[in-house]
Scaffold this motif. Structure first.
Motif, PDB file in Angstrom:
ATOM      1  N   VAL A 120      -3.584  11.662  -1.470  1.00 21.57           N
ATOM      2  CA  VAL A 120      -3.298  10.229  -1.421  1.00 21.57           C
ATOM      3  C   VAL A 120      -2.608   9.912  -0.101  1.00 21.57           C
ATOM      4  O   VAL A 120      -1.810  10.707   0.404  1.00 21.57           O
ATOM      5  CB  VAL A 120      -2.430   9.770  -2.608  1.00 21.57           C
ATOM      6  N   MET A 121      -2.916   8.750   0.458  1.00 25.66           N
ATOM      7  CA  MET A 121      -2.287   8.334   1.710  1.00 25.66           C
ATOM      8  C   MET A 121      -2.452   6.839   1.882  1.00 25.66           C
ATOM      9  O   MET A 121      -3.312   6.208   1.247  1.00 25.66           O
ATOM     10  CB  MET A 121      -2.907   9.064   2.903  1.00 25.66           C
ATOM     11  N   ALA A 122      -1.588   6.270   2.718  1.00 21.79           N
ATOM     12  CA  ALA A 122      -1.699   4.860   3.090  1.00 21.79           C
ATOM     13  C   ALA A 122      -1.922   4.760   4.582  1.00 21.79           C
ATOM     14  O   ALA A 122      -1.399   5.558   5.361  1.00 21.79           O
ATOM     15  CB  ALA A 122      -0.433   4.102   2.689  1.00 21.79           C
ATOM     16  N   ALA A 157       0.835  -1.209   0.000  1.00 19.39           N
ATOM     17  CA  ALA A 157       0.000   0.000   0.000  1.00 19.39           C
ATOM     18  C   ALA A 157       0.868   1.257   0.000  1.00 19.39           C
ATOM     19  O   ALA A 157       0.621   2.203  -0.759  1.00 19.39           O
ATOM     20  CB  ALA A 157      -0.927  -0.007   1.210  1.00 19.39           C
ATOM     21  N   ALA A 158       1.900   1.282   0.847  1.00 13.58           N
ATOM     22  CA  ALA A 158       2.788   2.446   0.933  1.00 13.58           C
ATOM     23  C   ALA A 158       3.535   2.656  -0.376  1.00 13.58           C
ATOM     24  O   ALA A 158       3.719   3.798  -0.829  1.00 13.58           O
ATOM     25  CB  ALA A 158       3.774   2.266   2.079  1.00 13.58           C
ATOM     26  N   THR A 203       2.335   6.905  -6.831  1.00 14.33           N
ATOM     27  CA  THR A 203       1.331   7.888  -7.250  1.00 14.33           C
ATOM     28  C   THR A 203       1.823   9.310  -7.031  1.00 14.33           C
ATOM     29  O   THR A 203       1.699  10.173  -7.906  1.00 14.33           O
ATOM     30  CB  THR A 203       0.010   7.670  -6.481  1.00 14.33           C
ATOM     31  N   VAL A 204       2.386   9.565  -5.851  1.00 12.47           N
ATOM     32  CA  VAL A 204       2.884  10.903  -5.546  1.00 12.47           C
ATOM     33  C   VAL A 204       4.014  11.286  -6.500  1.00 12.47           C
ATOM     34  O   VAL A 204       4.052  12.399  -7.034  1.00 12.47           O
ATOM     35  CB  VAL A 204       3.368  10.985  -4.085  1.00 12.47           C
ATOM     36  N   HIS A 205       4.930  10.358  -6.743  1.00 15.42           N
ATOM     37  CA  HIS A 205       6.057  10.634  -7.637  1.00 15.42           C
ATOM     38  C   HIS A 205       5.567  10.953  -9.048  1.00 15.42           C
ATOM     39  O   HIS A 205       6.062  11.888  -9.696  1.00 15.42           O
ATOM     40  CB  HIS A 205       7.004   9.442  -7.668  1.00 15.42           C
ATOM     41  N   SER A 261       1.046   2.100  10.076  1.00 14.73           N
ATOM     42  CA  SER A 261       0.586   3.056   9.102  1.00 14.73           C
ATOM     43  C   SER A 261       1.598   3.130   7.974  1.00 14.73           C
ATOM     44  O   SER A 261       2.783   3.284   8.209  1.00 14.73           O
ATOM     45  CB  SER A 261       0.433   4.456   9.719  1.00 14.73           C
ATOM     46  N   GLY A 262       1.093   3.016   6.730  1.00 14.87           N
ATOM     47  CA  GLY A 262       1.994   3.110   5.600  1.00 14.87           C
ATOM     48  C   GLY A 262       2.495   4.512   5.437  1.00 14.87           C
ATOM     49  O   GLY A 262       1.772   5.480   5.626  1.00 14.87           O
ATOM     50  N   ALA A 263       3.746   4.677   5.076  1.00 14.96           N
ATOM     51  CA  ALA A 263       4.317   5.990   4.862  1.00 14.96           C
ATOM     52  C   ALA A 263       4.883   6.051   3.469  1.00 14.96           C
ATOM     53  O   ALA A 263       5.392   5.076   2.951  1.00 14.96           O
ATOM     54  CB  ALA A 263       5.428   6.254   5.889  1.00 14.96           C
ATOM     55  N   ALA A 264       4.795   7.225   2.873  1.00 13.81           N
ATOM     56  CA  ALA A 264       5.316   7.390   1.522  1.00 13.81           C
ATOM     57  C   ALA A 264       6.186   8.626   1.473  1.00 13.81           C
ATOM     58  O   ALA A 264       6.138   9.478   2.351  1.00 13.81           O
ATOM     59  CB  ALA A 264       4.170   7.492   0.513  1.00 13.81           C
ATOM     60  N   SER A 265       6.939   8.735   0.442  1.00 12.66           N
ATOM     61  CA  SER A 265       7.821   9.886   0.245  1.00 12.66           C
ATOM     62  C   SER A 265       7.515  10.551  -1.065  1.00 12.66           C
ATOM     63  O   SER A 265       7.250   9.880  -2.059  1.00 12.66           O
ATOM     64  CB  SER A 265       9.290   9.429   0.261  1.00 12.66           C
ATOM     65  N   SER A 266       7.516  11.854  -1.079  1.00 11.61           N
ATOM     66  CA  SER A 266       7.243  12.580  -2.325  1.00 11.61           C
ATOM     67  C   SER A 266       8.473  12.648  -3.201  1.00 11.61           C
ATOM     68  O   SER A 266       8.433  13.189  -4.283  1.00 11.61           O
ATOM     69  CB  SER A 266       6.753  14.001  -2.013  1.00 11.61           C
ATOM     70  N   GLY A 267       9.602  12.106  -2.741  1.00 11.59           N
ATOM     71  CA  GLY A 267      10.787  12.122  -3.550  1.00 11.59           C
ATOM     72  C   GLY A 267      10.718  11.077  -4.629  1.00 11.59           C
ATOM     73  O   GLY A 267      11.566  11.039  -5.491  1.00 11.59           O
TER      74      GLY A 267
END
Length: 214
Positions: A163-165, A124-125, A131-133, A208-214
């Motif tokens: 968007v979030m996980a 999910a993350a 998606t963010v990238h 909680s899933g975490a994502a990076s915009s990088g």
């Protein structure tokens, strides 16, 4: 494609259920319906849009009344990507009425809210990161918090998106800039996402899933 028409709300909006890949039966949709989380091994998905985000709550978050249909789409799992289920609710969906025919949804809704489940929190993350990238190449990205969890708001010329996980599920909220000013997007999308998170429990409690915009 099977199109099932449910009850109407006082504002005149019709509720239409569309399930092209997962059979479902027609049911009355109530704006006060509440989810019934279970401990089943199968992913918990909203059975209708009233469970995920009632039209009234969506309109309150936006500060506008939406004309058009409320549509419910339940898609099949996609093993290749690790997706175990997806529900997308559309609000303010344009309607086309052929001469002497039945009104049918036509065109993209003004608001689309997607609740998606995956095989695990990492998958999910990773989907959120991708998606963010991808979407940030054509949008301005801001990191926000939804109920203490990280989320990303992307404001573009065509769509405003959050968007979030959260564990093994992701939340995607999209609103047309026709009804949402850029400066209001973070606050409005955060409210919509919080409403969606209220459905069910985290697919992976405590993770909680975490994502990076990088």
């Amino acid at each position: 494609m099977t199109v099932l028409t449910g009850c109407t709300r006082s504002s005149g909006n019709r509720v239409v259920s569309m399930s092209p890949t997962v059979p479902t039966s027609a049911s009355v949709v109530s704006a006060t319906a509440t989810p019934s989380p279970s401990a089943s091994a199968s992913p918990l998905l909203p059975g209708n849009c009233a469970e995920l985000a009632p039209l009234q709550r969506v309109e309150e978050a936006l500060g506008v009344n939406l004309l058009g249909d409320v549509t419910y789409l339940r898609a099949a799992p996609v093993p290749q990507s690790g997706r175990t289920g997806r529900v997308t609710c559309g609000y303010g969906t344009p309607v086309t009425t052929p001469s002497g025919g039945t009104p049918t949804p036509s065109g993209r809704p003004l608001v689309e809210l997607s609740y998606i489940t995956y095989v695990d929190a990492k998958t999910a993350a990773d989907r959120v990161t991708l998606t963010v990238h991808t979407d940030s190449q054509h949008a301005t990205t801001t990191q926000v918090q939804v109920d203490g969890k990280p989320a990303w708001v992307l404001v573009g010329s065509d769509w405003d998106e959050l968007v979030m996980a959260d564990g093994a599920r992701t939340i995607v909220a999209e609103v047309s800039p026709r009804i949402l000013a850029p400066e209001k997007a973070p606050a409005v999308l955060t409210r919509l996402a919080a409403q969606m998170l209220a459905f069910g429990a985290s697919m992976s409690p405590g993770a909680s899933g975490a994502a990076s915009s990088g």
